[in-house]
Design a protein around this motif. Structure first.
Motif, mmCIF file in Angstrom:
data_model
loop_
_atom_site.group_PDB
_atom_site.id
_atom_site.type_symbol
_atom_site.label_atom_id
_atom_site.label_comp_id
_atom_site.label_asym_id
_atom_site.label_seq_id
_atom_site.Cartn_x
_atom_site.Cartn_y
_atom_site.Cartn_z
ATOM 1 N N TYR A 30 0.867 -1.179 0.000
ATOM 2 C CA TYR A 30 0.000 0.000 0.000
ATOM 3 C C TYR A 30 0.901 1.225 0.000
ATOM 4 O O TYR A 30 1.962 1.215 0.627
ATOM 5 N N THR A 31 0.471 2.276 -0.678
ATOM 6 C CA THR A 31 1.213 3.526 -0.675
ATOM 7 C C THR A 31 0.365 4.573 0.046
ATOM 8 O O THR A 31 -0.818 4.734 -0.245
ATOM 9 N N PHE A 32 1.005 5.259 1.009
ATOM 10 C CA PHE A 32 0.315 6.238 1.847
ATOM 11 C C PHE A 32 0.855 7.631 1.570
ATOM 12 O O PHE A 32 2.071 7.820 1.465
ATOM 13 N N LYS A 51 -1.162 -11.021 6.991
ATOM 14 C CA LYS A 51 -2.015 -9.994 6.382
ATOM 15 C C LYS A 51 -1.632 -8.619 6.903
ATOM 16 O O LYS A 51 -1.105 -8.484 8.001
ATOM 17 N N ILE A 52 -1.931 -7.615 6.078
ATOM 18 C CA ILE A 52 -1.683 -6.222 6.443
ATOM 19 C C ILE A 52 -2.923 -5.413 6.069
ATOM 20 O O ILE A 52 -3.587 -5.710 5.067
ATOM 21 N N THR A 53 -3.235 -4.416 6.883
ATOM 22 C CA THR A 53 -4.384 -3.566 6.584
ATOM 23 C C THR A 53 -3.942 -2.317 5.826
ATOM 24 O O THR A 53 -2.765 -1.943 5.861
ATOM 25 N N SER A 54 -4.908 -1.676 5.191
ATOM 26 C CA SER A 54 -4.609 -0.470 4.412
ATOM 27 C C SER A 54 -4.963 0.805 5.164
ATOM 28 O O SER A 54 -4.843 1.893 4.613
ATOM 29 N N LEU A 56 -4.826 3.219 8.934
ATOM 30 C CA LEU A 56 -3.982 3.487 10.100
ATOM 31 C C LEU A 56 -4.763 3.249 11.382
ATOM 32 O O LEU A 56 -5.939 3.598 11.448
ATOM 33 N N PRO A 57 -4.164 2.688 12.401
ATOM 34 C CA PRO A 57 -2.811 2.146 12.367
ATOM 35 C C PRO A 57 -2.755 0.904 11.482
ATOM 36 O O PRO A 57 -3.710 0.134 11.412
ATOM 37 N N ILE A 58 -1.636 0.732 10.806
ATOM 38 C CA ILE A 58 -1.431 -0.428 9.956
ATOM 39 C C ILE A 58 -1.305 -1.645 10.879
ATOM 40 O O ILE A 58 -0.554 -1.621 11.854
ATOM 41 N N THR A 59 -2.056 -2.675 10.587
ATOM 42 C CA THR A 59 -2.048 -3.878 11.416
ATOM 43 C C THR A 59 -1.480 -5.046 10.630
ATOM 44 O O THR A 59 -1.874 -5.287 9.486
ATOM 45 N N ILE A 60 -0.561 -5.774 11.267
ATOM 46 C CA ILE A 60 -0.019 -7.011 10.708
ATOM 47 C C ILE A 60 -0.604 -8.141 11.542
ATOM 48 O O ILE A 60 -0.499 -8.131 12.776
ATOM 49 N N GLU A 65 -4.928 -13.240 14.396
ATOM 50 C CA GLU A 65 -4.364 -12.601 15.592
ATOM 51 C C GLU A 65 -3.538 -11.378 15.192
ATOM 52 O O GLU A 65 -2.647 -11.471 14.345
ATOM 53 N N THR A 66 -3.841 -10.233 15.799
ATOM 54 C CA THR A 66 -3.050 -9.034 15.565
ATOM 55 C C THR A 66 -1.695 -9.205 16.234
ATOM 56 O O THR A 66 -1.616 -9.478 17.424
ATOM 57 N N LEU A 67 -0.634 -9.044 15.441
ATOM 58 C CA LEU A 67 0.732 -9.191 15.963
ATOM 59 C C LEU A 67 1.377 -7.840 16.222
ATOM 60 O O LEU A 67 1.919 -7.601 17.293
ATOM 61 N N SER A 68 1.354 -6.977 15.215
ATOM 62 C CA SER A 68 2.001 -5.666 15.322
ATOM 63 C C SER A 68 1.090 -4.599 14.734
ATOM 64 O O SER A 68 0.288 -4.878 13.842
ATOM 65 N N GLN A 69 1.257 -3.373 15.248
ATOM 66 C CA GLN A 69 0.567 -2.222 14.683
ATOM 67 C C GLN A 69 1.600 -1.123 14.468
ATOM 68 O O GLN A 69 2.522 -0.965 15.275
ATOM 69 N N GLY A 70 1.406 -0.380 13.375
ATOM 70 C CA GLY A 70 2.360 0.659 13.057
ATOM 71 C C GLY A 70 1.691 1.928 12.593
ATOM 72 O O GLY A 70 0.572 1.911 12.076
ATOM 73 N N THR A 71 2.406 3.027 12.785
ATOM 74 C CA THR A 71 1.915 4.318 12.343
ATOM 75 C C THR A 71 3.093 5.192 11.922
ATOM 76 O O THR A 71 4.225 4.967 12.361
#
Length: 151
Positions: A30-32, A51-54, A56-60, A65-71
């Protein structure tokens, strides 16, 4: 004789397909457009059904199960995170270095949260990735992640 040749060709074709498929990986990007004015491409190696979400916060996640979130963070905030890691007694630096042209620091906070601060090369943007599961889970998510500034 024709039947033998046909079976051999079929078997060799099947073997080639299997060998090719064994080395396959999948990814999603995804490009932000970030508040800093940068355009940042986020790519995750989705092999093994990550999987990754498009949004925010970006979820892996993996297996639901949610492992990591990023912003995204301002580029100068990267130095602030470095300073906090150096000065806070509950913060333990695990690793630092460069990956894909991006500087990063990896630390745990009170051995309960595992965080990466990433300074995205050729941009004014950083990325903060947090994982409450484990050090190994955080490392796996980070290794699967590629961040780059787009022109």
């Amino acid at each position: 004789m024709k039947d033998w040749k046909r079976k051999t060709v079929l078997l060799l074709s099947l073997l080639c397909i299997l060998l090719t498929a064994a080395g396959c990986t999948t990814s999603m990007s995804y490009t932000f457009s970030v508040d800093t004015g940068d355009s940042i491409k986020v790519t995750l190696d989705t092999t093994d059904q990550y999987k990754i979400t498009s949004s925010l916060p970006i979820t892996i996640s993996h297996d639901g199960e949610t492992l990591s979130q990023g912003t995204f963070i301002l580029g100068e905030a990267y130095a602030e995170y470095q300073s906090v890691v150096d000065s806070d007694e509950k913060a333990r630096l695990i690793d630092s270095g460069t990956k894909d042209g991006n500087e990063y620091i990896f630390w745990s906070y009170d051995d309960q949260e595992y965080n990466y601060a990433i300074s995205i090369g050729h941009s004014n943007t950083g990325f903060l990735l947090s994982n409450p599961i484990s050090e190994e889970s955080a490392k796996d998510c980070f290794q699967r992640l590629t961040l780059s500034a787009e022109d």
